[in-house]
Design a protein around this motif. Structure first.
Motif, PDB file in Angstrom:
ATOM      1  N   PRO A 183      88.280  -4.273  70.489  1.00 29.41           N
ATOM      2  CA  PRO A 183      87.303  -4.081  69.495  1.00 29.41           C
ATOM      3  C   PRO A 183      86.898  -5.259  68.767  1.00 29.41           C
ATOM      4  O   PRO A 183      87.611  -6.316  68.556  1.00 29.41           O
ATOM      5  CB  PRO A 183      87.949  -3.150  68.368  1.00 29.41           C
ATOM      6  CG  PRO A 183      89.202  -2.529  69.176  1.00 29.41           C
ATOM      7  CD  PRO A 183      89.731  -3.618  70.189  1.00 29.41           C
ATOM      8  N   GLY A 184      85.573  -5.486  68.699  1.00 28.62           N
ATOM      9  CA  GLY A 184      85.062  -6.520  67.825  1.00 28.62           C
ATOM     10  C   GLY A 184      84.805  -7.822  68.845  1.00 28.62           C
ATOM     11  O   GLY A 184      84.222  -8.731  68.429  1.00 28.62           O
ATOM     12  N   HIS A 185      85.285  -7.516  70.100  1.00 31.73           N
ATOM     13  CA  HIS A 185      85.169  -8.679  70.897  1.00 31.73           C
ATOM     14  C   HIS A 185      83.887  -8.333  72.202  1.00 31.73           C
ATOM     15  O   HIS A 185      83.680  -7.251  72.116  1.00 31.73           O
ATOM     16  CB  HIS A 185      86.565  -9.031  71.834  1.00 31.73           C
ATOM     17  CG  HIS A 185      87.543  -9.762  70.946  1.00 31.73           C
ATOM     18  ND1 HIS A 185      87.121 -11.143  70.929  1.00 31.73           N
ATOM     19  CD2 HIS A 185      88.335  -9.497  70.218  1.00 31.73           C
ATOM     20  CE1 HIS A 185      88.267 -11.575  70.071  1.00 31.73           C
ATOM     21  NE2 HIS A 185      88.905 -10.817  69.627  1.00 31.73           N
ATOM     22  N   SER A 224      92.677  -9.525  58.705  1.00 33.24           N
ATOM     23  CA  SER A 224      91.963 -10.674  58.605  1.00 33.24           C
ATOM     24  C   SER A 224      90.679 -10.726  57.895  1.00 33.24           C
ATOM     25  O   SER A 224      90.226  -9.758  57.250  1.00 33.24           O
ATOM     26  CB  SER A 224      91.263 -11.117  59.933  1.00 33.24           C
ATOM     27  OG  SER A 224      90.313 -10.187  60.598  1.00 33.24           O
ATOM     28  N   LYS A 263      81.746 -12.775  60.414  1.00 31.34           N
ATOM     29  CA  LYS A 263      82.722 -11.412  60.216  1.00 31.34           C
ATOM     30  C   LYS A 263      84.199 -11.822  60.319  1.00 31.34           C
ATOM     31  O   LYS A 263      84.457 -12.868  60.817  1.00 31.34           O
ATOM     32  CB  LYS A 263      82.379 -10.381  61.172  1.00 31.34           C
ATOM     33  CG  LYS A 263      82.655 -10.760  62.759  1.00 31.34           C
ATOM     34  CD  LYS A 263      82.448  -9.900  63.594  1.00 31.34           C
ATOM     35  CE  LYS A 263      82.899 -10.205  65.187  1.00 31.34           C
ATOM     36  NZ  LYS A 263      82.433  -9.105  66.384  1.00 31.34           N
ATOM     37  N   PRO A 264      85.127 -10.960  59.750  1.00 36.84           N
ATOM     38  CA  PRO A 264      86.340 -11.103  59.824  1.00 36.84           C
ATOM     39  C   PRO A 264      86.850 -11.216  61.356  1.00 36.84           C
ATOM     40  O   PRO A 264      86.334 -10.781  62.422  1.00 36.84           O
ATOM     41  CB  PRO A 264      86.989  -9.937  59.338  1.00 36.84           C
ATOM     42  CG  PRO A 264      85.902  -9.212  58.463  1.00 36.84           C
ATOM     43  CD  PRO A 264      84.683  -9.634  59.202  1.00 36.84           C
ATOM     44  N   THR A 265      87.767 -12.314  61.709  1.00 37.60           N
ATOM     45  CA  THR A 265      88.249 -12.553  62.981  1.00 37.60           C
ATOM     46  C   THR A 265      88.624 -10.961  63.657  1.00 37.60           C
ATOM     47  O   THR A 265      89.455 -10.415  63.091  1.00 37.60           O
ATOM     48  CB  THR A 265      89.730 -13.298  62.919  1.00 37.60           C
ATOM     49  OG1 THR A 265      89.535 -14.151  62.122  1.00 37.60           O
ATOM     50  CG2 THR A 265      90.021 -13.677  64.184  1.00 37.60           C
ATOM     51  N   PRO A 266      88.121 -10.849  64.669  1.00 34.25           N
ATOM     52  CA  PRO A 266      88.357  -9.540  65.281  1.00 34.25           C
ATOM     53  C   PRO A 266      89.813  -9.360  65.966  1.00 34.25           C
ATOM     54  O   PRO A 266      90.356  -7.916  66.192  1.00 34.25           O
ATOM     55  CB  PRO A 266      87.398  -9.479  66.423  1.00 34.25           C
ATOM     56  CG  PRO A 266      86.887 -10.751  66.548  1.00 34.25           C
ATOM     57  CD  PRO A 266      87.064 -11.483  65.588  1.00 34.25           C
ATOM     58  N   ILE A 298      93.224  -8.879  65.467  1.00 29.35           N
ATOM     59  CA  ILE A 298      94.401  -8.913  64.603  1.00 29.35           C
ATOM     60  C   ILE A 298      95.462  -8.155  65.139  1.00 29.35           C
ATOM     61  O   ILE A 298      95.433  -7.491  66.392  1.00 29.35           O
ATOM     62  CB  ILE A 298      93.792  -7.749  63.300  1.00 29.35           C
ATOM     63  CG1 ILE A 298      93.291  -6.478  63.997  1.00 29.35           C
ATOM     64  CG2 ILE A 298      92.868  -8.605  62.429  1.00 29.35           C
ATOM     65  CD1 ILE A 298      92.745  -5.681  62.817  1.00 29.35           C
TER      66      ILE A 298
END
Lengths: 366, 366, 366, 366
Positions: free
Chosen positions: A104-106, A203, A299-302, A304
């Motif tokens: 997620p988020g990548h 994060s 954005k926050p580091t994806p 985690i």
């Protein structure tokens, strides 16, 4: 499409993946005669290195820049400057899990969707290590600007909910704390905030700010190549950036004309100056001689450590835990990326601006 | 430098000044076979026209688009589409005052600094009328996207401090009120806010939002030609825009990884889908198949009727009053500009994305 | 793809079809302050007009240029210059035959193959009328160069087997005979040659030559944007051109190093000069201060009145006769196209060359 | 200006000097999924190596290509492919003489004029070694084309006055003799011609030819990005090239319309074909499905051992002798450069051509 080249007269072409043989950049169009050595580049690369900080990964990256071309007898020759950084950390790891799932988020899923397969080792081309080429190139842009009396400076403006106070602004603090915050108190508070998040395997995001001082008026091209439009492009192209502002940015949207208009005044030597700078140094996309201000939301580091729901390559829902140690916030290491991308973009536009007036061109050629 | 061309495979080249003979655009690279007529363009141009509204200038602009080339027997031919809009309102006026002073918040000074002189009639190239070319071109981009199942929609998100409520979101309202706000209550409240400002000879800013639906995954090119980077460039190039966001934008900066990461889930037919969309439809700068969201912050109209301090061309401080009737807020008329610039940019990147995979290219040519 | 834009800092974007509403061009990036009026453009357009000549079609084309933007109070403003030429001759004709067949030597088939259908009225975008935009733009390029002391001159070098003699070279003759040949005797002979061909319903090719005088050394960018590479691109893009030479061109291929090398000598004022100019003014793709020479080979007019074998859209072999009166040779009307494309390309590269040396850039900004 | 990048969707950015640390190229925009390894590139690089031949310098160049990025598990990933060739021969030499004088026929003077100083070691960026990057990149272009059924083949057409006979054309001979001449008799004769010249400390020029087979119709973009215009640009950018032809080239200029027009005929399966190919595979700048033919004229090697008159950096006339062993003719080693530049340029234009028709685009996305 070739999306790894940036600029018009002064360009950078970056290449490399996080776990390939190396990363690098070719800078083309740099004027001849600029003194340049590897140290000029290394000092910028060192600022993006992970390190001893509590808030950055412990992975050891040498990231030593080697200049392969374009410099002769200590000066740029006008021809392409190729810079190479070998990857040290190429040991084979077990990527079997990351290979099958979409984090997620990548960009795992989107690279797969676009290219049909992907380099699953540590993000490949979409890794934060991609910025090595940008920073190396931007170091040259910054040095070129300096030779013309223009300086570019970036710092952390906020981390999560913790923002610096402009009253306490202390430029020395930029390098004095792990978070590149020019306000010691805010840095301390943000540090506590991050530690809490780290305990919770979470994060933070943040905002970085960059200012350009000394830029002459007249830089930026109407209509589509406005200085701020180019800067927005450059900044939004940095991984994890989700917002860009020039001057007051979104605050201008809730202001009024009478409050937001910058008054022109007679400056030193009768020059045109401004009493305020809500506009952030541009009018109609062209520099007005005042300080240019750019802001970027990260954005926050994806990555985690918490278990997360996602799907695998077959589209099946799974739970995943991203192993390894992750930076709890991207901003401090991204400061130098923002600074160098801004410098490079501005340097290109300074060169471009030279052809706007016939009288100056005539003088140039006589 | 030539700054009036936008795009790579699909380009627009705009031209024209507010008080010259006309304005227009050349759209090049539009695929052959798209049904196109003047009405397709006119309906977008009509949306940017000032009109009967209380909140827009009463100047009568016909703004009728004439297609001069590139369309044959009702379809695009693949060759450049030239569109012309003649200026109706060219009567000579008295520009003696505006000619000598630099209006605060306008590009008068920067154009003078850049070019050595300027077209002082109503802003010349830096006037809001410059967007006619963008909108006409973007109408073609929107139609091209529609033919591929992609739709683009923009609306007003906030005016000054008044923001729409997503709970009351009503798409019909976009065309039902003067402010293009998809929330009748907010529109009413914003109307009252504007009337107050108008009484005080002041103006407001605001935020516009644009969404792209139906975009296939895989659109956007790493590293510098990310979909969001290109969109940021396109949107920041619109006059008066001071900030751009993708997805949650600046709110992401104060969020946490666990809250901001969008979870992948199994979608209809086993496809990869997302449970949330904080990212605004992109990951690593490449579309992920979900709705793309772009937001733009517009500064308050710089032309206000209040006396303002400024300087003249000789650098002397003076007081000025900008005559005429001015829009108290730019946003409602800029909605269609945001929508068409977004559409055009996305259409270009859709075409570009076709060359990313060898297997699909091989299939294309057999 | 958008293939109708040419240049980097100074660009032209042309549009229009032979039988559409009009043709035109947008010139962007022209420095501000250049005196410009319609007459500057018209005098070049008039040179490409068909006319009273025995060797050019009698079709009446007004081809009057209207400047729609970018010029204010008689000078260029730095913003896009849009030029429009309305087509006069749009009367509906019977295209039923040409519509169904592919004329030999024309782009009918390739346009159909590329776009799926075509504008069959007189060649559409592939007509010679396409050059109107180039010539109008190039007129501006030529005027810009003139303001920097650079002149560009083209003329006919040969028609069919008849070549001018450099011993009899008479620049006045360029405008004195129908064939733009700077040699009265050769023009006469070539005239007889053409009359013979016309009797036999046939056509001729020829070679045009263009020289640039006064170009400063240092113009042209290694490696891919060499001055000669750009000129070759520009010239080969002109319809019917099948070969391009710089300096001695193909003759150099059968020469020897000792004969072909130009000796450097001490010139006036101690400057570096050359004793010969086999190279045609460039070394390593960069201007060396001597005259730049470009040559273009034009194929014979493909439209001939003789019956020809070809196929129709269904791929069936047929015989066709191309009706109407055709120019027996393209070269005389293409002279001004070669001249203006050369001028425009060189002007762009002159602007580009300004950013090659840091010391000069530093001086420019102080 | 950045002149070291070539292409639109598929680009190469080359860098490096003859006596620097190395040379290389970044290829960007290559579609994902193409099988690629170092051997694919090496086999092309080996063809440009000097070697055992009597007609090539004996300098030992390893020229081993290392792929640094963009390939994963044997296939291209769609991201930039960086290729590095280290220079082996960097030993310090005595450049004191060459440093002070301007060699005739070389770019020494023009680089100095442009950049204010130059890398005087063996030509620096203007050396023939610059082509290493082109060849490495072009190898990828050639492989991409092959995967689409397109092949590109170059060979020597003439050396000095000795031309191959098309009747004796033998493709095997291309690699069988030192001169890459597909005609054993001509190769022998040319060999004798070169030996004579070498005795007289002189050099020869020549003509190289390149053919593209299997290119689908519809490749090439009107007006400025015609296939032949792009090829002319690419080919003229190769050092020492002074002329470019497509199809019959300059011979067409002395032909007639009836002889030069290619007749369309019904081809296999009812397809449109041509009975002749004077045009060299393009009509209106767009491929017509027949063989594309490009020809390049190379000037004689400017480095000759004879004493030559020239000037030094102070503008004083001097006599110079260029030491070392020089190739008596450039053509044989340039064959692979012509072939790979042609392949790369065509590959880019094939990708570009995909967006010309809406119906095919719609099909692509469904």
């Amino acid at each position: 499409m070739a999306g790894s080249t940036w600029g018009t007269l002064l360009t950078m072409t970056t290449w490399g993946e996080s776990h390939g043989k190396g990363l690098g950049v070719v800078v083309d169009g740099c004027p001849a005669g600029l003194p340049l050595c590897e140290e000029d580049i290394q000092k910028y690369l060192d600022r993006r290195k992970p390190g001893q900080s509590r808030f950055a990964t412990r992975r050891r990256e040498g990231d030593e820049a080697e200049i392969l071309s374009g410099v002769f007898e200590g000066r740029t020759t006008g021809t392409p400057i190729s810079i190479l950084v070998r990857n040290m950390d190429q040991r084979s790891r077990d990527y079997s899990e990351i290979r099958e799932i979409y984090r997620p988020g990548h960009a795992d899923y989107t690279f797969d969707a676009k290219y049909g397969f992907r380099d699953y080792r540590g993000g490949g081309r979409s890794s934060g290590r991609e910025t090595i080429g940008r920073v190396a190139a931007g170091a040259i842009g910054a040095k070129l600007l300096e030779s013309l009396g223009v300086t570019v400076t970036a710092y952390t403006r906020s981390i999560g909910p913790v923002e610096i106070s402009m009253d306490r602004f202390d430029p020395e603090q930029r390098f004095a704390n792990d978070l590149c915050m020019p306000d010691a108190l805010a840095a301390e508070e943000a540090g506590r905030y991050l530690e809490e998040l780290m305990e919770g395997q979470d994060s933070a995001g943040g905002v970085a700010e960059c200012v350009i001082d000394g830029l002459p008026p007249g830089v930026g091209e109407p209509v589509f190549e406005k200085l701020d439009a180019r800067l927005a492009h450059a900044v939004m192209s940095i991984g994890a950036v989700k917002g860009v502002e020039i001057g007051d940015g979104f605050r201008a949207a809730s202001s009024t004309g009478s409050a937001n208009n910058d008054r022109f005044v007679t400056g030193p030597g009768g020059a045109v100056a401004k009493a305020e700078n809500h506009g952030g140094g541009t009018l109609g996309g062209i520099s007005d001689g005042s300080r240019v201000t750019v802001r970027a939301a990260f954005k926050p580091t994806p990555s985690i450590s918490r278990p997360q729901r996602t799907v695998n390559r077959r589209g099946e829902e799974v739970e995943t835990v991203i192993k390894g140690r992750h930076d709890p916030v991207i901003v401090p290491r991204a400061i130098v990326v923002l600074e160098t991308m801004t410098a490079f973009t501005a340097a290109d536009m300074v060169l471009i601006s030279m052809s706007s007036r016939l009288d100056r061109i005539q003088k140039f050629f006589t």
